[in-house]
Design a protein around this motif. Structure first.
Motif, short mmCIF file in Angstrom:
data_model
loop_
_atom_site.label_atom_id
_atom_site.label_comp_id
_atom_site.label_asym_id
_atom_site.label_seq_id
_atom_site.Cartn_x
_atom_site.Cartn_y
_atom_site.Cartn_z
N GLU A 577 -0.10 41.83 -51.94
CA GLU A 577 0.76 42.10 -50.67
C GLU A 577 0.86 43.58 -50.13
OE1 GLU A 577 5.30 41.22 -49.46
OE2 GLU A 577 4.78 40.90 -51.46
N MET A 578 0.59 44.60 -51.26
CA MET A 578 0.35 45.87 -50.83
C MET A 578 -0.82 46.02 -49.85
SD MET A 578 0.61 47.93 -54.59
CE MET A 578 0.47 49.55 -53.66
N GLU A 579 -1.97 45.25 -50.13
CA GLU A 579 -3.06 45.48 -49.19
C GLU A 579 -2.50 44.96 -47.76
OE1 GLU A 579 -6.29 44.74 -52.69
OE2 GLU A 579 -5.73 43.10 -51.17
N ALA A 580 -1.66 44.01 -47.66
CA ALA A 580 -1.27 43.56 -46.36
C ALA A 580 0.00 44.18 -45.76
CB ALA A 580 -1.26 42.00 -46.50
N THR A 581 0.48 45.07 -46.39
CA THR A 581 1.66 45.65 -45.96
C THR A 581 1.63 47.29 -45.34
OG1 THR A 581 3.15 44.44 -47.21
CG2 THR A 581 4.12 46.29 -46.45
N PRO A 582 1.99 47.41 -44.16
CA PRO A 582 1.87 48.60 -43.43
C PRO A 582 2.50 49.64 -44.29
CG PRO A 582 2.39 47.00 -41.95
CD PRO A 582 2.68 46.40 -43.08
N ARG A 583 2.04 50.93 -44.37
CA ARG A 583 2.63 51.90 -45.21
C ARG A 583 2.93 51.89 -46.47
NH1 ARG A 583 5.58 50.36 -40.91
NH2 ARG A 583 5.23 51.56 -39.18
N SER A 584 2.18 50.90 -47.49
CA SER A 584 2.33 50.76 -48.68
C SER A 584 1.87 51.67 -49.60
CB SER A 584 1.77 49.42 -49.04
OG SER A 584 0.25 49.30 -48.85
N GLY A 585 1.37 52.81 -49.09
CA GLY A 585 0.69 53.94 -49.98
C GLY A 585 1.85 54.79 -50.35
N GLN A 586 3.16 54.72 -50.02
CA GLN A 586 4.06 55.52 -50.33
C GLN A 586 5.30 54.64 -50.19
OE1 GLN A 586 2.10 56.62 -47.55
NE2 GLN A 586 3.24 55.26 -46.34
N CYS A 587 6.26 55.06 -51.19
CA CYS A 587 7.65 54.37 -51.22
C CYS A 587 8.57 54.74 -50.19
CB CYS A 587 8.38 54.62 -52.56
SG CYS A 587 8.84 56.41 -53.00
N ASN A 588 9.67 54.43 -50.05
CA ASN A 588 10.84 54.75 -48.94
C ASN A 588 11.06 56.19 -49.03
OD1 ASN A 588 10.65 51.86 -49.25
ND2 ASN A 588 12.73 51.60 -49.55
N HIS A 589 10.81 56.80 -50.24
CA HIS A 589 11.27 58.26 -50.20
C HIS A 589 10.11 59.24 -50.20
CE1 HIS A 589 14.59 55.81 -51.72
NE2 HIS A 589 13.79 55.33 -52.87
N GLY A 590 8.94 58.67 -49.89
CA GLY A 590 7.77 59.55 -49.68
C GLY A 590 6.92 59.63 -50.95
N ARG A 591 7.14 59.22 -51.75
CA ARG A 591 6.17 59.36 -53.23
C ARG A 591 5.16 58.45 -52.91
NH1 ARG A 591 11.50 59.31 -55.82
NH2 ARG A 591 11.19 57.13 -56.38
N PRO A 592 3.90 58.66 -53.58
CA PRO A 592 2.96 57.70 -53.52
C PRO A 592 3.18 56.69 -54.53
CG PRO A 592 2.35 59.73 -55.10
CD PRO A 592 3.77 60.04 -54.13
N THR A 593 2.62 55.43 -53.96
CA THR A 593 2.80 54.31 -54.89
C THR A 593 1.67 54.08 -55.60
OG1 THR A 593 1.89 52.91 -52.97
CG2 THR A 593 4.26 53.26 -53.00
N TRP A 594 0.39 54.74 -55.51
CA TRP A 594 -0.68 54.27 -56.33
C TRP A 594 -1.48 55.65 -56.00
CZ3 TRP A 594 -5.61 53.68 -53.88
CH2 TRP A 594 -5.64 53.32 -52.58
N VAL A 595 -2.49 55.62 -57.06
CA VAL A 595 -3.70 56.86 -56.97
C VAL A 595 -4.92 55.82 -57.45
CG1 VAL A 595 -2.03 58.64 -57.54
CG2 VAL A 595 -2.90 57.35 -59.58
N LYS A 596 -6.03 56.37 -57.05
CA LYS A 596 -7.34 56.12 -57.52
C LYS A 596 -8.13 56.94 -58.12
CE LYS A 596 -11.20 53.46 -55.38
NZ LYS A 596 -11.72 52.86 -54.34
N LEU A 597 -8.65 56.53 -59.10
CA LEU A 597 -9.74 57.42 -59.83
C LEU A 597 -11.11 56.85 -59.46
CD1 LEU A 597 -7.68 57.89 -63.14
CD2 LEU A 597 -7.65 59.38 -60.98
N ARG A 598 -11.90 57.38 -59.03
CA ARG A 598 -13.44 56.93 -58.99
C ARG A 598 -14.30 57.06 -60.35
NH1 ARG A 598 -16.89 59.85 -55.34
NH2 ARG A 598 -16.18 61.56 -56.19
N LEU A 599 -14.98 55.84 -60.36
CA LEU A 599 -15.68 55.88 -61.91
C LEU A 599 -16.35 57.03 -62.08
CD1 LEU A 599 -16.37 53.87 -64.16
CD2 LEU A 599 -18.26 53.01 -62.72
N ASP A 600 -16.93 57.63 -61.06
CA ASP A 600 -18.01 59.12 -61.18
C ASP A 600 -17.11 59.73 -61.84
OD1 ASP A 600 -20.19 57.61 -60.22
OD2 ASP A 600 -20.14 58.33 -58.21
#
Length: 610
Positions: A577-600
């Protein structure tokens, strides 16, 4: 009686040309950066493809601007130093201005307060030079010169020493000049610019190639930094004769001050309250308190639609239809950010990796998402269903223990190219660990679900409208007649948000209904705040922001809490659902909801890669 000269009859005098030029210089040339701006804009208007700027002592001792433009003849030079003499316009239409300069004040103003020397040559003619110091012009002399112009300004404000007391340190003035050159470089990506301060090159931007947007993106990467372009979204929209292009950074790539906001109108860098206010409005409910968006926007329109002759410094503009310009910026930003999908800024991953290295300090550029948020207490009554099932969730949240999930059936249910991957574990009953094709993702389950619920509530409110609650006794707000007319002109817009107002005679308005979501409401204070916004920005999102704040609080109460154990199916459903929802990269208060670490990067962290 004249309070400034008592017992004297005021006498009208004609000021001499030198004094008039010095007065005009106070409007046009505020500091060395202002002089650099005027001279570089003249070079751009002359068709230059290369401009070299050199300054000494922050520009107070020397400013030299050399270009390869069309140049001037010996006969042109004295005229160029005359007030209101220009080659940019013929005076027939001041609303058809397509050049940077048009007032004909910069060069005579600079010559009135400093020592100015212009050396120029046009193709097929001999070079010539002319000097003016403190308003005293010297005759034109022949000179050896390349095609183009070289303008030297020495001892700025020597003729008005009182102005020198208002100059800042050499370092501060140098920084102001550099900022000015960077803004002009962003406006003209096909022109090479260099800036040398006290013999050291501090800025260089070579001419960019390719199509216009490609050239702009390459120039912005050079001026704003690669991090900005890597974490920015392309903006492109058109409406009512206005065209908006540019780059806007993701909400999770924000700044602690409004230092990375740049707007150009018809190629002219401007500082316009209407447009910067629209830029902030486009990021509404996506930034943490105290954070500011980063964006570079280019607005183009017919010159007849915008007046650039507002101020001698030409840094302000006035639109024929300001609401059309503001609306285009706000809607284009919101649409682009909503369409960005589940995307977080790459700098979050860098900061996460840096946190794993105890010896490395935490970067401050894109940190600062910590904020204490405590939802307001008390029951919130609304007609919106907080218990509506989230698509993909199979009922409530199971009280299963945290574990590593290796269910092949679950893997088969997750698309191989899913941006947020497949859930593998839950840590501390709050963080979901998901494996992607090229790394791993860490998700804050409460922050993520809070955004999902918030977006659902906003969609429901937009579809059914904001219900209003009739006041038992209408509240009468006394206003000036002009303010009453202004607030009543947007009565229909306010009614769609649940605030119903009517005229009540004279300058008074009656508030008949208030948004039910807001509970007890000081209608008079709200209406006056809205009027202040209308005066300052020409529009107001204050009521919408207050309603969104209530919806945000409701979403916070209605979302999955930290400490709740989730099954693999529930975690994967949340990711989808995060992938299908606009603005899901941050919560209502502007904090990030997820971070990604590349395998490299992870392998480098463990020394498995160089």
């Amino acid at each position: 009686m004249n309070s400034h000269a008592p017992n004297m009859r005021p006498v009208i005098r004609q000021l001499d040309e030198t004094t008039a030029n010095r007065i005009a210089a106070g409007e046009v040339v505020e500091r060395p950066a202002s002089a650099v701006k005027e001279l570089v804009e003249n070079a751009l208007d002359a068709g230059a493809t290369r401009i070299d700027i050199a300054i000494e002592q922050g520009g107070k001792r020397l400013i030299r601007v050399a270009d390869d433009g069309c140049g001037m003849t010996a006969a042109d030079l004295p005229l160029a130093l005359s007030r209101h003499a220009t080659s940019k316009i013929d005076g027939s239409d001041l609303l058809a201005i397509r050049s940077f300069g048009f007032r004909g004040e910069a060069l005579p103003s600079l010559g009135a307060v400093g020592r100015l020397c212009i050396t120029s040559r046009v193709a097929g003619a001999e070079g010539a030079t002319i000097s003016v110091a403190g308003g005293a012009m010297q005759p034109v002399r022949p000179a050896a010169a390349n095609e183009g112009s070289v303008v030297e300004l020495r001892d700025l404000f020597f003729a008005t020493p009182a102005r020198l007391k208002f100059m800042r340190s050499d370092r501060a003035e140098t920084q102001a000049v550099a900022d000015c050159v960077r803004r002009l470089a962003m406006a003209e990506p096909r022109v090479s610019l260099t800036l040398t301060a006290d013999g050291h090159e501090i800025f260089r931007a070579d001419a960019e190639q390719g199509d216009l947007f490609g050239a702009l993106q390459a120039r912005l990467a050079r001026v704003m930094g690669r991090d900005f372009t890597d974490n920015a979204i392309r903006i492109e929209a058109q409406r009512d004769g206005l065209r908006l292009t540019g780059l806007a950074a993701l909400p999770t790539y924000s700044r602690g001050a409004a230092v990375a906001q740049h707007v150009c109108v018809n190629g002219r860098p401007v500082r316009d309250k209407l447009l910067t206010g629209a830029l902030r409005a486009g990021y509404t409910d996506m930034l943490a308190s105290g954070r500011h968006p980063a964006a570079v926007l280019y607005l183009a329109c017919d010159p007849q639609m915008v007046d650039v002759n507002v101020h001698p410094a030409k840094a302000e503009v006035r639109f024929r239809d300001p609401q059309a310009a503001r609306g285009l910026v706000v809607s284009a930003l919101r649409h682009a950010l909503a369409g960005a999908g589940p995307r977080a800024s790459s700098t979050l991953g860098d900061a996460t990796l840096a946190a794993f290295r105890a010896e490395a300090p935490r970067p401050a550029a894109t940190r600062a998402y910590q904020m204490d948020y405590r939802p307001s207490g008390g029951a919130i009554r609304a007609s919106l269903d907080l218990q509506a099932p989230v698509p993909g969730f199979a009922g409530g949240f199971a009280e299963t223990p945290s574990a590593r999930f290796e269910d092949s059936a679950q893997d088969d249910a997750v698309p191989a190219d899913a941006p947020l991957g497949a859930a593998r574990a839950q840590l501390h009953e709050n963080y979901i660990i998901a494996q992607t094709a090229d790394g791993l993702v860490i998700v804050d389950q409460h922050a993520a679900h809070e955004r999902l619920v918030y977006e659902r509530l906003k969609a429901q409110a937009a579809a059914s409208g904001i219900p209003g609650q009739a006041l038992l006794i209408p509240e009468i707000v006394e206003l000036a007649p002009a303010d009453s007319a202004r607030i009543l002109s947007i009565a229909d817009d306010l009614a769609r948000l649940g605030l119903v107002i009517e005229p009540f005679g004279g300058g008074a308005v009656a508030v008949r209904e208030a948004p039910a979501l807001l509970g007890r409401l000081d209608a008079a204070a709200l209406i006056r705040d809205i009027l202040d916004d209308l005066d300052d920005q020409g529009a107001s999102d204050r009521l919408r922001a207050r309603i969104d704040a209530v919806l945000s609080s409701m979403a916070c109460h209605g979302s999955v809490r930290a400490g709740r154990r989730m099954s693999a199916a529930e975690m994967n459903a949340l990711l989808r659902e995060m992938e299908a929802t606009p603005r899901s990269g941050q919560c209502n208060h502007g904090r990030p909801t997820w971070v990604k670490l590349r395998l490299d990067d992870i392998e480098r962290l463990f020394g498995r890669r160089d």
